[in-house]
Design an enzyme around this catalytic site. Structure first.
Site, mmCIF file in Angstrom:
data_model
loop_
_atom_site.group_PDB
_atom_site.id
_atom_site.type_symbol
_atom_site.label_atom_id
_atom_site.label_comp_id
_atom_site.label_asym_id
_atom_site.label_seq_id
_atom_site.Cartn_x
_atom_site.Cartn_y
_atom_site.Cartn_z
ATOM 1 N N GLY A 31 -27.480 94.218 19.250
ATOM 2 C CA GLY A 31 -28.684 93.794 19.930
ATOM 3 C C GLY A 31 -28.261 93.222 21.257
ATOM 4 O O GLY A 31 -27.064 93.078 21.510
ATOM 5 N N ASP A 34 -31.340 89.552 25.042
ATOM 6 C CA ASP A 34 -32.803 89.433 25.000
ATOM 7 C C ASP A 34 -33.336 89.381 23.568
ATOM 8 O O ASP A 34 -34.378 88.826 23.308
ATOM 9 C CB ASP A 34 -33.470 90.615 25.718
ATOM 10 N N LYS A 37 -29.402 87.613 20.262
ATOM 11 C CA LYS A 37 -28.183 87.823 19.476
ATOM 12 C C LYS A 37 -27.232 86.628 19.560
ATOM 13 O O LYS A 37 -26.739 86.140 18.552
ATOM 14 C CB LYS A 37 -27.468 89.089 19.962
ATOM 15 N N GLY A 113 -22.777 92.905 26.511
ATOM 16 C CA GLY A 113 -22.890 93.777 27.678
ATOM 17 C C GLY A 113 -23.664 95.043 27.413
ATOM 18 O O GLY A 113 -23.682 95.570 26.325
ATOM 19 N N HIS A 114 -24.302 95.513 28.452
ATOM 20 C CA HIS A 114 -25.068 96.752 28.344
ATOM 21 C C HIS A 114 -24.268 97.944 28.832
ATOM 22 O O HIS A 114 -24.308 99.001 28.256
ATOM 23 C CB HIS A 114 -26.341 96.666 29.189
ATOM 24 N N SER A 469 5.331 125.423 46.108
ATOM 25 C CA SER A 469 5.398 126.801 46.562
ATOM 26 C C SER A 469 6.353 126.846 47.758
ATOM 27 O O SER A 469 6.277 125.990 48.639
ATOM 28 C CB SER A 469 3.987 127.256 46.975
ATOM 29 N N GLY A 470 7.291 127.796 47.763
ATOM 30 C CA GLY A 470 8.223 127.908 48.896
ATOM 31 C C GLY A 470 9.461 127.038 48.726
ATOM 32 O O GLY A 470 10.300 126.973 49.624
ATOM 33 N N SER A 471 9.626 126.386 47.579
ATOM 34 C CA SER A 471 10.812 125.547 47.401
ATOM 35 C C SER A 471 12.035 126.398 47.050
ATOM 36 O O SER A 471 13.163 125.929 47.164
ATOM 37 C CB SER A 471 10.559 124.501 46.311
ATOM 38 N N SER A 541 3.955 124.568 38.287
ATOM 39 C CA SER A 541 3.601 123.593 37.239
ATOM 40 C C SER A 541 3.556 122.156 37.758
ATOM 41 O O SER A 541 4.437 121.358 37.471
ATOM 42 C CB SER A 541 4.547 123.699 36.038
#
Lengths: 636, 308
Positions: A31, A34, A37, A113-114, A469-471, A541
């Site tokens: 609850g 309000d 609770k 908390g809501h 790429s390109g290594s 990767s």
């Protein structure tokens, strides 16, 4: 803390004796503020005399200063204290409060908390045996009442108290109460909540909390406290089949080998037959060991150590079960997943899954649907975001023993853990094993990897080249393969581009597409290693998680992660395929290094600095490393 | 404690359930962490926690050492019991005292409780955890100790700087604990989280667990200082003009550094009488701790700095 009992003053030893036999009830209150609770929980603490005088004095002065009850005692202040913490940005998922009466000890899970309500409430409900659902008598059954009840039902709480609060504000009207209860029962039946006790209360005034209300003579049921003290919690776990997830192997010396764990359901006696799962091997319990002496019998909830008659292979993560109704064993499931992290679920990405004492690698398919917790409506979904609940198929890297969550929380409930942040990102409930997985057993064939490798006179492995790429990944891999061929080794170079043209032509370059791309590459490489080959995989990767997934498919010592290191500027200057230029012009989306991240390996087996070493030197280093690792030892 | 031959299956008592839960937590840490340690303060909560640990790993000894962060100002009776127990139980004990604090002569009289506690306890603890490379530390804290602890997780993660990041704690569901961490990070584990003060006392009583005699009332030399009864435990305590130790029948509700721990006048010289007094008393447990009266010392802040 002047306890209720006079016995304390008169005969403390008698009191202690009675207190010793108290039972324990864990419950959750659902609850909002309000609904009153905090006031209700504060009132329970107050009425059970858990408030000290110094706390009471502070409460009185706080009530005057900041209370909402016009100077009267504001019980909510006893438990709130959370507003300030919220301002400091402290995440509060569940607060636990303790009180006891002469009959029982209580642990209350209070989920404030809501905003994070679903996540918090699921956490609180996971440990609760009973739920108190609060309704404001002026408002009746609201959307949030339905949401709370749905989660209570989902998490398998069978005992529900419907506390219709603020009865003082509706003139203690029986009609109002009856109407709310009727509305609620109609709804509750639909979601499978059957055992509901409705109590009209006023938390503020204390009506039907500790004492029966004098303002509602028409209500003849128990007050809330009396109900909590006496409610029989269905102890189906005690009568359920025996389940014992092995937590730790106790080996103080060569003469003792015990399996330590907590019995999560059923009971066990010395001499009883057990089956270890997933292996399926059977034995008998010889002793139930505790420091207080061996027990003839132990029951659900007890933490004990078992010894077995036979030296069967049992380790942490296995489940010991009774032989009459053992749990199922499977590696694919239909599950309900409650997502708890800011970063949404990524279908196809591996997560750690922890169930019982077992940790495995799990990948989830796209959700079949998600569930609107307010309406219980099923909605289409491609992923799950924070606080969303959905139904997903889930696959593990190994078979595990399990029960459906509905019959056992401990062997059917799991958490998912992010493999890089280590955060707990989701909770899940197993419903059923997927038949397809059950029927396709991994075939233990007579001709196996070792036999195939022996024929080739080599030790199979995978060389996983990662880098921008390109290594220079492909160039180096090509040269290494030529060298290996010249030594008479059986190899295969699995080229990323080529696989994209065939096996993976259906995949795009989004993060999800890339994850699946790597998964398939890794699986193919794994089959080839099983065939006895040395497999070379030059493959950007970019994500650690997926490389980790690939590694997980191989045995220790089989996976060589090779970081082909070139700074972005160098790789971009080389640009052998003209891809960087395209990406910079915006013609190529999700290009690693430009608008998609590259996560460098943390502990690769081999790192190659391509700004210092030539392709030939790099290839030599790899061959040397393989020689050292014994991969090239053989009859050639 | 564990039920005898005639277990009524559905009726484990609350203490049996709490004990089983604490055992499960301890075993989980041992299974998942590399180098656990148990923080042992010699107080009643530590006594109960150690007893549970002896049970959790029986017939083996707990597979981790105890760590006592000494400040040099503990009651002598605490050190005596500590050394006796360690020998009797056959467990390993490590003692650490902040060498910088000793070199600088830090003490509660000239430096005040806040500085003394920070240097000798908080800093001392960090030093010790680093010195031996512990990645998991059991502590005896309970959720019922005060309002701000009610929401504490059982597994509380710390960065490699030992800082507690309240925004980054993990949800704890069912009996499942996620103990994974990165290198350098550590976790504080509170296996007694769900016990209350009464549970601890009752357990000590039922299980006959040895405790420091200072918990029981006896004639002891004390002085009244700032409204608090302080015991003169050794001759290092400087007496203020006009102060003269007087013999009073007193006992302690919590134990720490003797100059910082207030005694209460009491006739409770048996465990049941202590429990009776506690149940009938009108003030909360931490009241006797001088440290909590220091104004800037909110528990929240202390926790972030690494104090428990």
């Amino acid at each position: 803390m002047s306890h209720v009992s006079d016995l304390i003053e008169k005969d403390i030893e008698a009191y202690l004796h009675s207190h010793q036999h108290k039972s324990l009830l864990r419950f959750i209150t659902c609850g909002s503020v309000d609904d009153g609770k905090s006031t209700l929980i504060g009132r329970l603490l107050y009425d059970s005399k858990m408030i000290f005088e110094d706390q009471m004095a502070a409460l009185e002065s706080d009530s005057k200063k900041v209370g909402t009850q016009g100077g009267e005692i504001d019980f909510a202040l006893l438990v709130d204290g959370l507003a300030a913490e919220r301002e400091q940005g402290i995440t509060i998922d569940v607060a636990y409060r303790f009180f006891s009466t002469d009959k029982r000890k209580f642990i209350v899970a209070d989920t404030p908390g809501h905003e994070q309500y679903t996540r918090n409430m699921v956490t609180g409900a996971s440990g609760a045996e009973l739920a108190v659902i609060l309704i404001d008598a002026r408002k009746g059954v609201l959307t949030q009442t339905r949401r709370h009840s749905f989660i209570v039902s989902l998490l398998g709480i069978r005992n529900v108290v419907l506390a219709v609060n603020k009865m003082d504000l509706v003139g203690f009207s029986k009609e109002t109460f009856d109407k709310i209860v009727a509305d609620y029962r109609t709804f509750a039946n639909r979601i499978g909540l059957a055992d509901i006790v409705a109590i009209p209360i006023s938390g503020l005034r204390g009506d039907n909390i500790a004492q029966p209300s004098t303002s509602m003579p028409w209500y003849t049921g128990p007050a809330l406290m009396a109900h909590l003290e006496t409610v029989e919690i269905e102890d189906r776990l005690q009568h359920a089949p025996f389940r014992f997830p092995v937590q730790w192997v106790n080996r103080p010396n060569l003469d003792f080998r015990g399996f330590a764990g907590t019995i999560v359901s059923g009971s066990i006696g010395s001499g009883d037959k057990i089956r270890a799962l997933p292996s399926g091997r059977e034995s008998r319990v010889t002793r139930i060991v505790t420091m207080d002496g061996d027990l003839p019998r132990a029951v659900a909830g007890q933490s004990v150590t078992l010894t077995l008659a036979d030296e069967i292979d049992v380790s942490r993560g296995d489940v010991l079960a009774g032989t009459e109704s053992p749990p199922e064993v499977a590696d694919q499931f239909e599950t309900t997943v409650i997502w708890m992290a800011d970063e949404p679920l990524m279908p196809g990405r591996p997560y750690w899954l922890k169930i019982g004492t077992r940790t495995a690698t799990a990948t989830l398919a796209e959700p079949k649907h998600k569930i609107n917790v307010n309406t219980m409506e099923k909605l289409p979904a491609a992923t799950l975001a924070l606080n969303e609940i959905g139904v997903c198929n889930l696959a593990l890297d190994r078979a595990i023993a399990f029960d459906p969550y509905a019959s056992n929380r401990d062997t059917g409930g799991f958490i998912l853990i992010d493999r890089f942040t280590n955060a707990t990102v989701a909770a899940g409930l197993i419903h059923v094993a997927l038949r397809k997985a059950q029927n396709i057993h991994w075939q233990a064939l007579d001709v196996n990897k070792a036999a195939r490798a022996a024929l080739k006179g080599q030790k199979p492995c995978v060389l996983w080249f990662t880098g921008l790429s390109g290594s220079g990944k492909t160039a180096i891999a090509n040269l290494v393969e030529k060298r290996l061929l010249s030594f008479g080794r059986h190899t295969y170079l699995l080229d990323g581009d080529n696989v994209r043209h065939g096996l993976n032509q259906d995949l795009d370059f989004t993060e999800t597409g890339r994850v699946e791309n790597i998964r398939r590459m890794a699986q193919v490489a794994s089959l080839m290693v099983d065939a006895g080959l040395i497999v070379l995989v030059p493959f950007i990767s970019p994500f650690r998680a997926e490389r980790q997934l690939a590694r997980g498919l191989f045995e220790p010592g089989e996976f060589f992660e090779i970081h082909v290191d070139a700074p972005l500027a160098v790789a971009e200057a080389r640009d052998p395929k003209g891809l960087y230029r395209k990406a910079r012009r915006g013609e190529l989306k999700n290009f690693t290094g430009i608008d998609s991240p590259y996560e460098a390996p943390e502990k690769p087996e081999i790192t190659l600095d391509t700004t210092r070493n030539t392709v030939t030197e790099s290839a030599d280093r790899i061959v040397e490393a393989l020689r050292k690792a014994g991969i090239l030892a053989g009859s050639h | 404690m564990t039920p005898p031959a005639t277990v009524s299956p559905s009726r484990l008592t609350h203490l049996q359930r709490l004990e089983a839960e604490s055992i499960q937590i301890m075993r989980e840490v041992v299974a998942e962490c590399e180098r656990p340690v148990m923080l042992y303060s010699v107080g009643k909560d530590s006594a109960a926690m150690l007893h549970v640990a002896m049970k959790a790993f029986y017939p083996a000894k707990p597979p981790f050492p105890l760590l006592h962060v000494d400040t040099g100002w503990k009651f002598r009776a605490m050190i005596e019991l500590r050394d006796k127990l360690v020998k009797q139980l056959g467990v390993e004990l490590l003692v650490h005292m902040n060498p910088e604090g000793i070199a600088r002569g830090v003490n509660p009289f000239t430096h005040g409780s806040a500085v003394h506690t920070d240097v000798m306890k908080t800093q001392g603890l960090k030093q010790a955890l680093e010195k031996w490379g512990f990645d998991a530390a059991f502590g005896g804290a309970r959720r019922d100790e005060e309002k701000s602890r009610a929401k504490e997780r059982i597994f509380s993660f710390r960065s490699d700087q030992h800082r507690w990041d309240p925004k980054n704690q993990r949800p704890e569901l069912w009996r499942l604990f996620n103990a994974r961490k990165h290198k350098g990070e550590s976790v504080r584990v509170f296996p007694m989280s769900n016990w209350t003060e009464l549970d601890i006392w009752q357990y000590i009583y039922l299980e006959n667990i040895p405790i420091v005699p200072l918990y029981l009332a006896a004639e002891r030399p004390v002085v009244m200082r700032d409204g608090t009864l302080i015991m003169v435990d050794d001759d290092r305590m400087p007496l203020l003009p006009g102060e003269k130790p007087m013999m009073r029948k007193v006992r302690f509700r919590t134990l720490g550094c003797y100059p910082l721990t207030g005694a209460i006048e009491s006739n409770a010289d048996t465990l049941p009488l202590i429990i009776q007094e506690m149940l009938l008393t009108k003030s909360s447990e931490r009241q006797g701790r001088v440290i909590d009266h220091d104004q800037s010392a909110s528990m929240e802040k202390k926790k972030q700095e690494g104090y428990f």
